[in-house]
Design a protein around this motif. Structure first.
Motif: not given
Length: 72
Positions: A11-16, A32-34
């Motif tokens: 669980t997190g935010k899509v960073w890139k 992608l990076i979370v």
């Protein structure tokens, strides 16, 4: 042609976002990076192919196990 779901492992935010829809991906290539708890966790493709769909964009929140895209 079969499709492979890309899923977030945390669980997190899509960073890139590293690969745009239509781009080619190799096995174990990060798509992608979370970002979660100040750690960067890549979402990898397990199979070679083309990124067919991406259901998230940079800044979106994701849940553990959420399907974020499709490779085929």
């Amino acid at each position: 042609m079969s499709t492979v779901a890309l899923t977030a492992e945390v669980t997190g935010k899509v960073w890139k976002v590293l690969v745009e829809v239509g781009g080619l991906v190799s096995p174990d290539e990060p798509v992608l990076i979370v970002e979660s708890m100040k750690m960067e966790i890549p979402v990898m493709s397990s199979e070679p192919g083309r990124l067919l769909e991406l259901h998230v964009k940079e800044g979106d929140s994701v849940e553990d196990g959420q399907i974020v895209g499709q490779v085929g």
